[in-house]
Design an enzyme around this catalytic site. Structure first.
Site: not given
Ligand code: BGC
Length: 965
Positions: A365
């Protein structure tokens, strides 16, 4: 042309600019704002930087807000009183202590070492379904230089590239950079794309075909916009806590519902040649403390999950996803069992790659990677967005650091080769090498500007090369292939009717029955801000505020709506203008005392109310990601009471429509005499109005079922159902001590009567269940067949390459903050033993529960079938969701040893039946369905003595038939 980020702008300023048509990614803007602050005379960074862990990863909203507050306080101080200085100093010391882990001084120490080591990382390429892709990938990887390999594993940095995540290419061998884009319900930051209903609405349809079709349409849009990797679907959070901020991105509070919906979605997305990402693996059940620094604390919380619960609840939908061939898994922010999940070898190496046989790549993530070498060894394959411990500063934990770590031998070349081969094999597996299927030209839209022209690397001040970045390609499909058709079907079928006293619904489009209608028009009043468009369909960044009708939660999982059919507009259209008079009052504060006629004259009052929340980097109306409670927001409960009491001077009928990111407690009004009907409309996306109007007037017979329990209070969900809002230690500990007992399983175990149970939903017709027949296919045996042998992974050269290979090519023009894999000079290599994690040298035996993609193939063999006859006994056509639950209560011998929920969902089918029609539904029951996870035997075990109880019915508490296997 304007960049989307403007340093130093206030939050309000950002929102204002946004409303004037610019789209500004909130997190980055806050980072900029924060930097601007840190360059001013107030210095929060000073003590953040002084922290020994120095892990400032992301500037949290709170930090930014606090910075602003501190600045004001300081101005006051310099002008006035020294007392303030003392107070400030005390506060600063306190905060420093807190931030530096000072909590540990007076709270219990964080637990350590609860997640066992599992090394080495299993290499991919061990199953037949992927063997061709792996042999092609190995052929390519063999020709790559070290920097090319590293480039593929490391994001180029936040806003370096047009997507939210971008990797570097391996140009010499023709492997492109990959574009990764959110999210689970549409394409984030994209134009001319569909805003589908959210996952929770998809779950509420219980319709496997729709799950697949939505995935396919979503995948097609991603492909046509040039996205290689879609960051969805989402099955974590699963919904342990009903107020959890991101439950709506997934499909409901049950592993089987989540697993089936995810597998169907993945199938749809990947059929369109787009890599699907199942996320967030695993245990990211709440937003509070999910990541370092976002919540002031230097470390994220730990979700402590026992082995059996991991297998039977939180890991289950990931297993289904792997079985469905998902090519990417995103590891989550928080720790699991006190080890950061993206560096947790037991979870990534042991569970995911060995036991589940995952063949794709694990991506972090965004900033969830918290160590360089450690996470590589633990099985991470790609770091996103590339920046390491802090946002957008270009300092990666991999990139050049990984290059060095490989050259000095601390990360084995074999591990890097495996990570790269996994990524390249995924690209082949999805047919992205085939130009006729996937153009590999990169995204034709920009996440960072709405203008046609813009910078590809908007995150670097050095990028001065303005190009066409938005081609405004419409990917929404046309005519009978318009994706709006699927969006509308999902929204309609995901609408759950939970109360319909006196069959008040459906309302006749022609108002009162003929005769009376000639003289009297029926009067319908629509109430509530949630019925209208509010201040605009895309008023807040990432939908981070609750205004107008609620079609989606907020955060990275939200998208811009290309259009929005509001409930008011669609309901007005749905009724005969000659016979029905519809007025709307799109406010939660109608002036009822001043204008009593607003209510007095109505025959029917339809009240729209809601409850919103989302991802933790946004806070709005006092809600920071997770909801604070399960109440309606913006005075919704009071609105329902006022309307239902006054509607038609107490003689009118009130219909309540709830849009919500999860369950809401309805006790204060559900039994009021005026409240005749209640509809849980979930999060319907752009087709919101059409969906609710179709159900209200009966164009469509409602067939949604609740994907969660609606309890009478938050307490009824048990202690595990509560979000931890205040840290209980330096590393907040969330121990999932309720184990298997989440949502309805908790209610059943403790005989708590829910208001509306999991799986419940009404129809305008009725169904009869009969003739449950269980057929045994295979004999019960406790353990699955022995793990089959797997294919050998491809062999690549594991020798450390010549370091000169890693140097920046001569004349290379660097962009500041961009993450490159190259080194400026050959590093000084000290001969020393790298402090590998404890247990690193012990080779783990392969799991007997493994052996193929999705685990031991025997787990997927059908051991029994259950069939049941369903007849439509009502007056109109309708769809029924037939649900199968299983329990072990009658299992002799095992019951004393194995604790098991009163019942667990194991299968469901949705069928359509004409009036009087009957169909037979058949469910396949696999070995895994009939087994529990035995922690001692470390395998799935099927109780073979006695009988397993199988019940079939219309909800988790309306089980009409029973038999045994
Ligand atoms: C989220 C993810 C997301 C990523 C990219 C993170 O803050 O937890 O689910 O895919 O950001 O935007």
């Amino acid at each position: 042309m304007e960049r989307k980020t403007e340093a130093g702008q206030s939050r309000e300023g950002l929102l204002r600019s946004y409303n004037q048509g610019q789209s500004i990614p909130l997190r980055r803007s806050l980072e900029d704002a924060y930097r601007a602050d840190s360059e001013s005379d107030i210095d929060v960074t000073e003590f953040l930087d002084r922290d020994p862990l120095n892990e400032t990863s992301q500037v949290p909203v709170a930090a930014y807000e606090t910075t602003t507050k501190l600045r004001n306080i300081r101005t006051l101080f310099t002008r006035r009183s020294k007392c303030v200085l003392i107070v400030l100093a005390v506060l600063a010391v306190f905060w420093s202590l807190l931030a530096g882990g000072g909590f540990a001084l007076y709270k219990k120490k964080p637990e350590d070492g609860k997640s066992p080591p599992w090394y080495p990382s299993p290499a991919g390429g061990t199953v037949k379904q992927w063997s061709e892709s792996y042999s092609k990938a190995a052929g390519l990887v063999k020709k790559m230089t070290l920097p090319e390999k590293v480039n593929i594993t490391t994001g180029t940095g936040w806003q370096m590239g047009l997507a939210v995540g971008n990797t570097g290419p391996a140009n010499n061998v023709g492997f492109p950079g990959l574009a990764l884009q959110d999210g689970p319900l549409g394409l984030r930051f994209a134009d001319n794309a569909t805003a589908f209903p959210a996952g929770i609405t998809v779950g509420a349809t219980w319709n496997k075909e729709l799950m697949y079709l939505r995935g396919k349409a979503h995948g097609q849009e991603a492909r046509l916009k040039g996205v290689n990797v879609l960051l969805g679907p989402c099955v974590g959070p699963i919904g342990r806590m009903p107020a959890g901020g991101r439950n709506w991105e997934g499909f409901g509070s049950d592993p089987v519902l989540q697993g089936i919906a995810a597998a169907q979605t993945i199938k749809g997305i990947q059929e369109e040649n787009v890599i699907a990402t199942i996320k967030h693996f695993v245990g990211n059940e709440q937003e509070h403390f999910r990541q370092s620094w976002e919540w002031v604390l230097p470390n994220a919380m730990s979700s402590n999950i026992d082995d059996r619960t991991l297998h039977e609840v939180y890991g289950w939908p990931f297993q289904d996803s792997v079985k469905a061939g998902v090519a990417s898994v995103m590891c989550s922010y928080q720790m699991t069992n006190n080890s950061y999940t993206c560096g947790n070898s037991k979870l990534l190496n042991g569970y995911l790659k060995d036991e589940l046989g995952f063949q794709g790549f694990v991506q972090s993530d965004w900033l969830a990677q918290r160590s360089g070498v450690g996470s590589a060894l633990a099985g991470l394959d790609m770091t996103m967005p590339g920046d390491g411990l802090r946002w957008a500063n270009g300092d990666s934990l991999w990139g050049p650091e990984l290059t060095k770590a490989v050259l000095n031998g601390s990360v084995p070349v074999s591990r890097l080769n495996d990570a790269v081969t996994r990524i390249v094999a995924s690209w082949y597996q999805l047919g992205q090498d085939d130009k006729s299927k996937f153009d590999n030209e990169g995204p034709n839209f920009s996440s960072w500007t709405n203008d046609q022209m813009g910078f590809v690397n908007a995150g670097s001040p050095d990028d001065k090369d303005s190009k066409v970045v938005n081609q405004f390609i419409n990917v929404q499909g046309e005519d009978e292939n318009a994706h709006s058709i699927i969006a509308r079907r999902v929204a309609t079928e995901g609408t759950v009717l939970v109360k319909n006293e006196g069959s008040i619904l459906p309302l006749s489009k022609d108002g009162f029955p003929a005769g009376e209608g000639d003289v009297i028009k029926m009067r319908i009043g629509i109430f509530g801000e949630d019925a209208g468009e509010g201040k605009g369909r895309n008023f807040c960044l990432d939908r981070g505020c609750n205004q107008g009708t609620l079609g989606s939660g907020w955060g990275s999982g939200a998208v811009e709506f290309p259009y929005l059919i509001t409930p008011t507009a669609a309901i007005k259209e749905a009724f005969s203008k000659d016979r029905v008079y519809v007025t709307d009052f799109p406010t939660n504060k109608p002036t009822l005392s001043k204008n009593p006629e607003i209510l007095d004259d109505q025959d029917v009052c339809i009240v729209f109310v809601n409850s919103d929340g989302g991802e933790g980097y946004i806070s709005s109306d006092g809600i920071r990601g997770d909801r604070n409670d399960l109440g309606l927001q913006k005075g919704g409960d009071q609105l329902v009471k006022d309307i239902s009491v006054g509607c038609g001077r107490g003689k009118g009928s009130t219909v309540v429509v709830v849009h919500s990111i999860g369950p809401v407690v309805v006790e204060s009004w559900v039994n009021l005499p005026g409240v005749k009907a209640v509809i849980m409309a979930n999060l319907p996306g752009q087709e919101s109005g059409n969906a609710i109007a179709d159900v209200l007037v009966g164009n469509v017979n409602p067939s949604g079922k609740l994907p969660y329990t609606i309890g009478k209070s938050l307490e009824d969900y048990g202690p595990g159902g509560k979000v931890m809002y205040y840290p209980n230690g330096a590393v907040p500990q969330q121990t999932f001590s309720e184990g298997l007992y989440i949502d309805y399983r908790w209610f059943d175990k403790h005989a708590n009567a829910p208001r509306y149970e999991f799986g419940f939903g009404l129809s305008y017709t009725t169904f009869d269940y009969s003739n449950l027949v269980i057929k045994k296919f295979l004999e019960k045996t406790p353990l699955p067949a022995p793990r089959p042998s797997v294919l050998p992974p491809p062999k690549l050269d594991d020798a450390i390459p010549d370091p000169s290979e890693a140097l920046f090519p001569a004349g290379f023009r660097k962009l500041s903050k961009f993450i490159y894999p190259y080194l400026d000079k050959i590093p000084d290599m000290k001969k020393n033993k790298y402090p590998y994690p404890e247990g690193y040298d012990i080779i783990q035996p392969p799991s007997q529960a493994g052996g193929d993609e999705g685990g031991n193939p025997d787990l997927w063999n059908v051991y029994a079938t259950a069939s049941v006859d369903i007849k439509n006994t009502g007056s109109r056509e309708g769809q029924e969701v037939v649900q199968l639950y299983l329990s072990y209560v009658d299992v002799a011998g095992e019951a004393t040893k194995v604790d098991f929920p009163v019942r667990v969902l194991r299968a469901f089918e949705k069928i359509s039946l004409a009036k009087d029609e009957m169909k037979t539904v058949t469910f396949n029951l696999t070995r895994r369905d009939l087994s529990y996870w035995d922690v001692l035997r470390q395998n799935w075990v099927m109780p073979h003595e006695g009988k397993i109880t199988i019940r079939v019915g219309a909800s988790s508490r309306d089980l009409r038939l029973m038999d045994w296997y």
